[in-house]
Design a protein around this motif. Structure first.
Motif, PDB file in Angstrom:
ATOM      1  N   VAL A   1       0.831  -1.191   0.000  1.00  0.00           N
ATOM      2  CA  VAL A   1       0.000   0.000   0.000  1.00  0.00           C
ATOM      3  C   VAL A   1       0.875   1.255   0.000  1.00  0.00           C
ATOM      4  O   VAL A   1       0.614   2.210  -0.730  1.00  0.00           O
ATOM      5  N   SER A   2       1.940   1.243   0.786  1.00  0.00           N
ATOM      6  CA  SER A   2       2.801   2.423   0.897  1.00  0.00           C
ATOM      7  C   SER A   2       3.479   2.783  -0.425  1.00  0.00           C
ATOM      8  O   SER A   2       3.872   3.928  -0.622  1.00  0.00           O
ATOM      9  N   ASP A   3       3.587   1.817  -1.345  1.00  0.00           N
ATOM     10  CA  ASP A   3       4.186   2.093  -2.650  1.00  0.00           C
ATOM     11  C   ASP A   3       3.247   2.885  -3.561  1.00  0.00           C
ATOM     12  O   ASP A   3       3.701   3.514  -4.513  1.00  0.00           O
ATOM     13  N   TYR A   4       1.956   2.835  -3.305  1.00  0.00           N
ATOM     14  CA  TYR A   4       0.969   3.457  -4.174  1.00  0.00           C
ATOM     15  C   TYR A   4       0.136   4.537  -3.486  1.00  0.00           C
ATOM     16  O   TYR A   4      -0.657   5.202  -4.137  1.00  0.00           O
ATOM     17  N   MET A   5       0.323   4.714  -2.189  1.00  0.00           N
ATOM     18  CA  MET A   5      -0.487   5.696  -1.469  1.00  0.00           C
ATOM     19  C   MET A   5      -0.104   7.120  -1.865  1.00  0.00           C
ATOM     20  O   MET A   5       1.007   7.369  -2.325  1.00  0.00           O
ATOM     21  N   THR A   6      -1.018   8.024  -1.675  1.00  0.00           N
ATOM     22  CA  THR A   6      -0.773   9.437  -1.894  1.00  0.00           C
ATOM     23  C   THR A   6      -0.200  10.006  -0.610  1.00  0.00           C
ATOM     24  O   THR A   6      -0.772   9.820   0.465  1.00  0.00           O
ATOM     25  N   ARG A   7       0.941  10.661  -0.716  1.00  0.00           N
ATOM     26  CA  ARG A   7       1.605  11.207   0.469  1.00  0.00           C
ATOM     27  C   ARG A   7       1.315  12.690   0.664  1.00  0.00           C
ATOM     28  O   ARG A   7       1.297  13.176   1.782  1.00  0.00           O
ATOM     29  N   GLU A   8       1.122  13.399  -0.421  1.00  0.00           N
ATOM     30  CA  GLU A   8       0.833  14.829  -0.330  1.00  0.00           C
ATOM     31  C   GLU A   8      -0.680  15.004  -0.367  1.00  0.00           C
ATOM     32  O   GLU A   8      -1.292  15.018  -1.427  1.00  0.00           O
ATOM     33  N   LEU A   9      -1.247  15.126   0.815  1.00  0.00           N
ATOM     34  CA  LEU A   9      -2.696  15.152   0.952  1.00  0.00           C
ATOM     35  C   LEU A   9      -3.231  16.554   1.190  1.00  0.00           C
ATOM     36  O   LEU A   9      -2.573  17.389   1.810  1.00  0.00           O
ATOM     37  N   ILE A  10      -4.435  16.761   0.725  1.00  0.00           N
ATOM     38  CA  ILE A  10      -5.189  17.948   1.103  1.00  0.00           C
ATOM     39  C   ILE A  10      -5.945  17.539   2.360  1.00  0.00           C
ATOM     40  O   ILE A  10      -6.715  16.572   2.338  1.00  0.00           O
ATOM     41  N   THR A  11      -5.673  18.229   3.445  1.00  0.00           N
ATOM     42  CA  THR A  11      -6.308  17.898   4.719  1.00  0.00           C
ATOM     43  C   THR A  11      -7.158  19.071   5.196  1.00  0.00           C
ATOM     44  O   THR A  11      -7.020  20.195   4.716  1.00  0.00           O
ATOM     45  N   PHE A  12      -8.004  18.770   6.158  1.00  0.00           N
ATOM     46  CA  PHE A  12      -8.891  19.769   6.730  1.00  0.00           C
ATOM     47  C   PHE A  12      -8.723  19.769   8.247  1.00  0.00           C
ATOM     48  O   PHE A  12      -8.205  18.809   8.819  1.00  0.00           O
ATOM     49  N   THR A  13      -9.170  20.847   8.867  1.00  0.00           N
ATOM     50  CA  THR A  13      -9.145  20.945  10.326  1.00  0.00           C
ATOM     51  C   THR A  13     -10.577  20.983  10.840  1.00  0.00           C
ATOM     52  O   THR A  13     -11.498  21.385  10.108  1.00  0.00           O
ATOM     53  N   PRO A  14     -10.789  20.588  12.087  1.00  0.00           N
ATOM     54  CA  PRO A  14     -12.156  20.509  12.609  1.00  0.00           C
ATOM     55  C   PRO A  14     -12.886  21.855  12.649  1.00  0.00           C
ATOM     56  O   PRO A  14     -14.107  21.890  12.562  1.00  0.00           O
ATOM     57  N   ASP A  15     -12.143  22.946  12.741  1.00  0.00           N
ATOM     58  CA  ASP A  15     -12.787  24.253  12.846  1.00  0.00           C
ATOM     59  C   ASP A  15     -13.021  24.932  11.498  1.00  0.00           C
ATOM     60  O   ASP A  15     -13.589  26.019  11.436  1.00  0.00           O
ATOM     61  N   GLN A  16     -12.640  24.305  10.400  1.00  0.00           N
ATOM     62  CA  GLN A  16     -12.887  24.873   9.076  1.00  0.00           C
ATOM     63  C   GLN A  16     -14.372  24.848   8.759  1.00  0.00           C
ATOM     64  O   GLN A  16     -15.104  23.969   9.210  1.00  0.00           O
ATOM     65  N   SER A  17     -14.799  25.790   7.931  1.00  0.00           N
ATOM     66  CA  SER A  17     -16.206  25.812   7.536  1.00  0.00           C
ATOM     67  C   SER A  17     -16.468  24.765   6.459  1.00  0.00           C
ATOM     68  O   SER A  17     -15.575  24.442   5.658  1.00  0.00           O
ATOM     69  N   VAL A  18     -17.679  24.261   6.445  1.00  0.00           N
ATOM     70  CA  VAL A  18     -18.073  23.285   5.435  1.00  0.00           C
ATOM     71  C   VAL A  18     -18.019  23.928   4.047  1.00  0.00           C
ATOM     72  O   VAL A  18     -17.623  23.271   3.078  1.00  0.00           O
TER      73      VAL A  18
END
Length: 156
Positions: free
Chosen positions: A23-40
């Motif tokens: 899995v680690s050979d094909y996973m995406t490492r540079e992710l777009i992440t969110f924080t709990p306080d961000q607006s929908v």
């Protein structure tokens, strides 16, 4: 007189170890992440802009708190309309999925494929020492399949 074969001895195909295709050979490492306080609404803008269907929610230490998806955002849009509430006040922590299944980065890509089929999930985060290091999606598994297309599946 016996039968003479002109076909030379065939070398046996060496069966590769499934754990080699990780899995680690094909996973995406540079992710777009969110924080709990961000607006929908901010999440919706990001999902549309980057053409993704969801992403992990993390804290400042990059520990996984949940996942927010298009479906979670659509639920919020629907609820805001139904209750006549402004969507601007809605934050990720109220709508994200908190019980998130993960997968080990050392698992085989075939184990990931099976897990996608069994759970009907679209993505699995990968953690290392409690921190988010990547994510594998169904699309990543298909990319792995394309890369291995020149080889025989039964050899894996």
């Amino acid at each position: 007189m016996g039968i003479i074969s002109f076909i030379g001895a065939r070398s046996k195909t060496k069966k590769q170890d499934e754990t080699r295709i990780k899995v680690s050979d094909y996973m995406t490492r540079e992710l777009i992440t969110f924080t709990p306080d961000q607006s929908v609404m901010e999440v919706i803008e990001t999902l549309v802009k980057h053409k993704i269907s969801g992403g992990p929610v993390v804290n400042h230490r990059y520990e996984l708190l949940g996942i927010i998806s298009e479906g979670d955002c659509i639920k919020q849009l629907n609820e805001s309309r139904y209750y006549n509430m402004p969507i601007d006040d809605a934050t990720v922590d109220k709508f994200m999925v908190k019980n998130v299944e993960t997968i080990d980065g050392n698992a085989s890509i075939f184990d990931a494929a099976n897990k996608f089929i069994e759970t009907k999930r679209r993505r699995f985060p990968i953690l290392e020492e409690g921190r988010l290091i990547g994510q594998i999606s169904q699309k990543d598994v298909m990319k792995a399949a394309l890369k291995m297309n020149s080889q025989h599946w039964r050899d894996f």
